[in-house]
Design a protein around this motif. Structure first.
Motif, PDB file in Angstrom:
ATOM      1  N   PHE A  82       0.832  -1.207   0.000  1.00 41.60           N
ATOM      2  CA  PHE A  82       0.000   0.000   0.000  1.00 41.60           C
ATOM      3  C   PHE A  82       0.867   1.258   0.000  1.00 41.60           C
ATOM      4  CE2 PHE A  82       0.558  -0.881   4.550  1.00 41.60           C
ATOM      5  CZ  PHE A  82       0.816   0.372   5.084  1.00 41.60           C
ATOM      6  N   ILE A  83       0.258   2.343  -0.515  1.00 46.33           N
ATOM      7  CA  ILE A  83       0.885   3.661  -0.543  1.00 46.33           C
ATOM      8  C   ILE A  83      -0.142   4.670  -0.052  1.00 46.33           C
ATOM      9  CG2 ILE A  83       1.879   5.473  -1.993  1.00 46.33           C
ATOM     10  CD1 ILE A  83       2.711   3.253  -3.972  1.00 46.33           C
ATOM     11  N   PHE A  84       0.218   5.456   0.965  1.00 46.31           N
ATOM     12  CA  PHE A  84      -0.624   6.537   1.461  1.00 46.31           C
ATOM     13  C   PHE A  84       0.077   7.868   1.185  1.00 46.31           C
ATOM     14  CE2 PHE A  84      -2.362   3.677   5.124  1.00 46.31           C
ATOM     15  CZ  PHE A  84      -3.162   3.004   4.211  1.00 46.31           C
ATOM     16  N   LEU A  85      -0.615   8.802   0.555  1.00 44.18           N
ATOM     17  CA  LEU A  85      -0.069  10.138   0.317  1.00 44.18           C
ATOM     18  C   LEU A  85      -1.029  11.185   0.877  1.00 44.18           C
ATOM     19  CD1 LEU A  85       0.208   8.480  -2.754  1.00 44.18           C
ATOM     20  CD2 LEU A  85       1.938  10.274  -2.921  1.00 44.18           C
ATOM     21  N   GLU A  86      -0.493  12.127   1.643  1.00 51.34           N
ATOM     22  CA  GLU A  86      -1.274  13.227   2.220  1.00 51.34           C
ATOM     23  C   GLU A  86      -0.434  14.500   2.097  1.00 51.34           C
ATOM     24  OE1 GLU A  86      -3.090  14.612   6.579  1.00 51.34           O
ATOM     25  OE2 GLU A  86      -2.274  12.598   6.308  1.00 51.34           O
ATOM     26  N   TYR A  87      -0.881  15.422   1.223  1.00 50.08           N
ATOM     27  CA  TYR A  87      -0.081  16.610   0.945  1.00 50.08           C
ATOM     28  C   TYR A  87      -0.930  17.874   0.930  1.00 50.08           C
ATOM     29  CZ  TYR A  87       4.178  14.002   0.044  1.00 50.08           C
ATOM     30  OH  TYR A  87       5.296  13.226   0.203  1.00 50.08           O
ATOM     31  N   LYS A 140      -1.871  -1.144 -11.028  1.00 51.53           N
ATOM     32  CA  LYS A 140      -1.950  -2.288 -11.949  1.00 51.53           C
ATOM     33  C   LYS A 140      -1.293  -3.531 -11.353  1.00 51.53           C
ATOM     34  CE  LYS A 140      -1.976   0.655 -16.062  1.00 51.53           C
ATOM     35  NZ  LYS A 140      -1.198   1.128 -17.241  1.00 51.53           N
ATOM     36  N   GLU A 141      -0.301  -3.306 -10.469  1.00 51.30           N
ATOM     37  CA  GLU A 141       0.384  -4.433  -9.819  1.00 51.30           C
ATOM     38  C   GLU A 141      -0.366  -4.933  -8.587  1.00 51.30           C
ATOM     39  OE1 GLU A 141       4.326  -3.127  -8.933  1.00 51.30           O
ATOM     40  OE2 GLU A 141       4.813  -2.625 -11.013  1.00 51.30           O
ATOM     41  N   GLY A 142      -1.490  -4.282  -8.257  1.00 52.21           N
ATOM     42  CA  GLY A 142      -2.285  -4.718  -7.116  1.00 52.21           C
ATOM     43  C   GLY A 142      -1.984  -3.983  -5.827  1.00 52.21           C
ATOM     44  N   VAL A 143      -1.196  -2.911  -5.882  1.00 58.75           N
ATOM     45  CA  VAL A 143      -0.888  -2.119  -4.689  1.00 58.75           C
ATOM     46  C   VAL A 143      -2.050  -1.166  -4.395  1.00 58.75           C
ATOM     47  CG1 VAL A 143       0.679  -0.407  -3.691  1.00 58.75           C
ATOM     48  CG2 VAL A 143       1.589  -2.264  -5.108  1.00 58.75           C
ATOM     49  N   GLU A 144      -2.465  -1.099  -3.153  1.00 60.47           N
ATOM     50  CA  GLU A 144      -3.519  -0.162  -2.752  1.00 60.47           C
ATOM     51  C   GLU A 144      -2.922   1.244  -2.643  1.00 60.47           C
ATOM     52  OE1 GLU A 144      -6.451   0.847   1.050  1.00 60.47           O
ATOM     53  OE2 GLU A 144      -5.138  -0.907   1.112  1.00 60.47           O
ATOM     54  N   VAL A 145      -3.550   2.215  -3.299  1.00 62.47           N
ATOM     55  CA  VAL A 145      -3.061   3.597  -3.268  1.00 62.47           C
ATOM     56  C   VAL A 145      -4.170   4.513  -2.767  1.00 62.47           C
ATOM     57  CG1 VAL A 145      -2.125   5.520  -4.596  1.00 62.47           C
ATOM     58  CG2 VAL A 145      -1.459   3.168  -5.172  1.00 62.47           C
ATOM     59  N   ARG A 146      -3.875   5.250  -1.712  1.00 64.27           N
ATOM     60  CA  ARG A 146      -4.785   6.284  -1.198  1.00 64.27           C
ATOM     61  C   ARG A 146      -4.075   7.631  -1.272  1.00 64.27           C
ATOM     62  NH1 ARG A 146      -8.344   4.002   3.880  1.00 64.27           N
ATOM     63  NH2 ARG A 146      -8.340   1.784   3.325  1.00 64.27           N
ATOM     64  N   PHE A 147      -4.776   8.611  -1.802  1.00 62.50           N
ATOM     65  CA  PHE A 147      -4.185   9.927  -2.061  1.00 62.50           C
ATOM     66  C   PHE A 147      -5.138  11.006  -1.549  1.00 62.50           C
ATOM     67  CE2 PHE A 147      -3.899  13.229  -5.653  1.00 62.50           C
ATOM     68  CZ  PHE A 147      -2.996  14.017  -4.959  1.00 62.50           C
ATOM     69  N   MET A 148      -4.635  11.866  -0.655  1.00 59.96           N
ATOM     70  CA  MET A 148      -5.453  12.937  -0.088  1.00 59.96           C
ATOM     71  C   MET A 148      -4.687  14.250  -0.178  1.00 59.96           C
ATOM     72  SD  MET A 148      -7.406  13.086   3.590  1.00 59.96           S
ATOM     73  CE  MET A 148      -5.936  12.743   4.542  1.00 59.96           C
ATOM     74  N   TYR A 149      -5.371  15.298  -0.630  1.00 59.12           N
ATOM     75  CA  TYR A 149      -4.733  16.609  -0.703  1.00 59.12           C
ATOM     76  C   TYR A 149      -5.662  17.675  -0.138  1.00 59.12           C
ATOM     77  CZ  TYR A 149      -7.462  17.096  -5.062  1.00 59.12           C
ATOM     78  OH  TYR A 149      -8.458  17.145  -6.002  1.00 59.12           O
ATOM     79  N   LEU A 171       3.998  10.677   3.397  1.00 61.03           N
ATOM     80  CA  LEU A 171       3.984   9.540   2.467  1.00 61.03           C
ATOM     81  C   LEU A 171       4.342   8.294   3.263  1.00 61.03           C
ATOM     82  CD1 LEU A 171       4.075   8.028  -0.269  1.00 61.03           C
ATOM     83  CD2 LEU A 171       6.422   8.861  -0.542  1.00 61.03           C
ATOM     84  N   VAL A 172       3.488   7.283   3.188  1.00 61.07           N
ATOM     85  CA  VAL A 172       3.742   6.008   3.875  1.00 61.07           C
ATOM     86  C   VAL A 172       3.732   4.891   2.841  1.00 61.07           C
ATOM     87  CG1 VAL A 172       2.974   4.388   5.640  1.00 61.07           C
ATOM     88  CG2 VAL A 172       2.630   6.844   5.983  1.00 61.07           C
ATOM     89  N   ILE A 173       4.748   4.033   2.891  1.00 64.25           N
ATOM     90  CA  ILE A 173       4.873   2.921   1.944  1.00 64.25           C
ATOM     91  C   ILE A 173       4.964   1.606   2.709  1.00 64.25           C
ATOM     92  CG2 ILE A 173       6.279   1.905   0.103  1.00 64.25           C
ATOM     93  CD1 ILE A 173       7.284   4.794  -0.467  1.00 64.25           C
ATOM     94  N   ASP A 174       3.957   0.755   2.510  1.00 65.18           N
ATOM     95  CA  ASP A 174       3.947  -0.613   3.050  1.00 65.18           C
ATOM     96  C   ASP A 174       4.065  -0.683   4.571  1.00 65.18           C
ATOM     97  OD1 ASP A 174       3.656  -1.507   0.489  1.00 65.18           O
ATOM     98  OD2 ASP A 174       5.747  -2.129   0.231  1.00 65.18           O
ATOM     99  N   GLY A 175       3.907   0.436   5.254  1.00 63.20           N
ATOM    100  CA  GLY A 175       3.965   0.429   6.708  1.00 63.20           C
ATOM    101  C   GLY A 175       5.361   0.412   7.285  1.00 63.20           C
TER     102      GLY A 175
END
Length: 515
Positions: free
Chosen positions: A174-179, A200-209, A256-260
């Protein structure tokens, strides 16, 4: 033709329409007050009574004295507007809702934010005063102190961006982005391309701005575009044409958080000026840190708090807490790491208290980089008292400001601070956007928190406090290298400063807490 299109966009764009609708509401409110004053005689007496009650409430409220003074001046000199505006800011169900939701999220996350007693005991034996600050951050801010964490410091947005791209490409879960700021260009386009591939690779992406981006940087339908790409997207507090104090509390965090297991924070947003791809205010000096290890858990949970504010069902926490750090003792970079967030709704100014703790506990020096300097009496006292105790206090400010009103305000503090022995320098190549404190080669803070009222009291912020970590010497080295590119501001410089700019700054001091 291009000029005509630009003029058309300026005149009829959503930003112009939003501003006009807000102005209509302000004019309607003020006009209503004037009519009431003119035609309803008894209203004056009623208003005087209400003003007195409100003034007594303000004087006895648990609030910063600078805010109190501003409200008192406003109510005394513009009672119609002052009283209604104060009541308007105090009675806001939207802001209360957000505060309640964040408090509920913290309660749910409490089992994952417990302080490891062995870490605290070790810190207590090593440095009791630092253990006191760790207790405060955990008890009041809810965030624990960690050891098993590696810190990497970036002295520019370019450095951070390079490593950020590398880490994003390695994401597996997973990828979390908060900017706060996101703008199309080299930086965001590069990141977005990676995010699309990761989905496309199955990674969960959450993006908040933050919603300020919807004014001029990103189109209003941008979240729908992101969702079409498989990216979960949210806008925090979108700017609307309706007056609300909720819109005054922005999400100023950069997380930004990647995979915990990996997290980034600091001053760097997702726009090209932050990596000097474009020049706006000379050379852009910024900083950031990357964390790898247990302390990343705090940033994962910090992100989920903001993400779930408008959700009917909170995000399950356990799936994002599965990374096992027990096998990665090599991550420890020495010392202690304390990530923390600050909220305008919890009546606890964690960001300001951490800065003050650094100032009051310093023995040799406190070195500061900040883009803004809009101070209350408490912070002025902390800065000047440190000097009186024999501590070297140096502040690096921008020489080319991004906001002229903020710079004019900052200049009004220069003379007083210099008189007390605080040394102020300006970064001559351009603009400093870094938010950094270092002290005594054993303490440092890197994050999003400026030395102004908005960051310290009104915005959602985050930072990392480091104690006796190996990265601290690297941060101080960067400060010294930056100092070599600065010019010292003297008392004579203050005396010779443009008289009209001085006057403008003094006038702005009246409403500084609102800026």
């Amino acid at each position: 033709m291009r000029k005509i299109r630009g003029l058309w966009k300026l005149l009829f764009g959503r930003t112009t329409i939003l501003i006009l609708m807000l102005l209509v509401q302000v004019v309607a409110l003020v006009g209503g007050f004037v009519l009431l004053d003119k035609y309803v005689f008894i209203f004056n007496y009623l208003l005087g009574f209400i003003s007195l009650i409100i003034l007594l409430y303000i004087l006895n409220a648990r609030q910063n004295s600078s805010f109190k003074i501003t409200w008192i001046i406003l109510i005394l000199f513009a009672p119609f507007f002052g009283v209604i505006f104060y009541l308007f800011t105090r009675v806001q169900p939207g802001t209360r809702f957000i505060g309640i939701r964040i408090e509920a999220a913290l309660e749910e996350q409490a089992p994952y934010l417990t302080q490891d007693p062995y870490v605290l005991e070790a810190l207590e034996e090593e440095a009791p005063e630092a253990a006191g600050l760790a207790r405060y951050i955990h008890d009041s801010g809810k965030y624990p102190t960690y050891r098993n964490t590696q810190i990497r410091y970036f002295s520019s947005g370019e450095e951070k961006f390079e490593e950020m791209v590398r880490q994003l490409r390695e994401a597996k879960e997973f990828i979390f982005l908060e900017y706060f700021i996101v703008d199309k260009g080299v930086m965001w386009d590069t990141v977005l391309e990676i995010l699309e591939q990761k989905v496309k690779e199955g990674v969960e992406v959450r993006f908040m701005y933050d919603g300020t981006c919807s004014l001029s940087l990103l189109p209003p339908n941008y979240p729908r575009k992101m969702k079409a790409l498989g990216i979960q997207c949210k806008v925090f507090a979108p700017i609307t044409p309706f007056l609300s104090t909720h819109q005054n509390n922005r999400d100023h965090r950069k997380v930004l958080v990647i995979d915990g297991h990996t997290a980034f924070t600091g001053g760097v947003n997702l726009a090209d000026e932050y990596i000097n791809e474009i020049e706006r205010f000379g050379h852009w000096k910024d900083t950031a840190v990357m964390l790898r290890g247990e302390a990343v858990r705090s940033f994962t949970l910090m992100f989920l708090q903001m993400w779930d504010i408008r959700e009917t069902m909170p995000t399950p926490i356990e799936p994002y807490m599965r990374y096992d750090f027990q096998m990665e003792t090599r991550l420890w970079g020495g010392g202690y790491v304390t990530p923390y967030g600050d909220s305008p709704y919890d009546n606890e100014n964690v960001g300001e208290r951490v800065y003050m703790d650094v100032l009051y506990s310093a023995k040799k020096y406190v070195h500061i980089m900040t883009p803004y300097l809009i101070l209350d009496e408490e912070m002025i006292t902390a800065l000047t008292y440190a000097v009186k105790r024999g501590v070297e206090v140096i502040i690096i400010m921008p020489h080319i400001p991004d906001k002229i009103y903020a710079y004019l305000l900052a200049r009004t503090y220069y003379g007083q601070l210099i008189d007390e022995g605080v040394r102020i320098y300006e970064y001559t190549p351009g603009f400093v956007h870094a938010k950094v404190f270092t002290s005594d080669d054993e303490k440092a803070v890197v994050g999003t928190i400026n030395l102004d009222f908005r960051s310290l009291y009104l915005h959602f912020e985050d930072a990392v406090y480091l104690f006796r970590n190996q990265a601290i010497k690297v941060i101080e080295k960067d400060f010294q290298r930056t100092l070599e590119k600065c010019q010292k501001i003297t008392k004579e410089d203050c005396r010779n400063y443009n008289v009209f700019k001085k006057l403008a700054g003094r006038i702005l001091r009246l409403i500084a807490p609102l800026m």
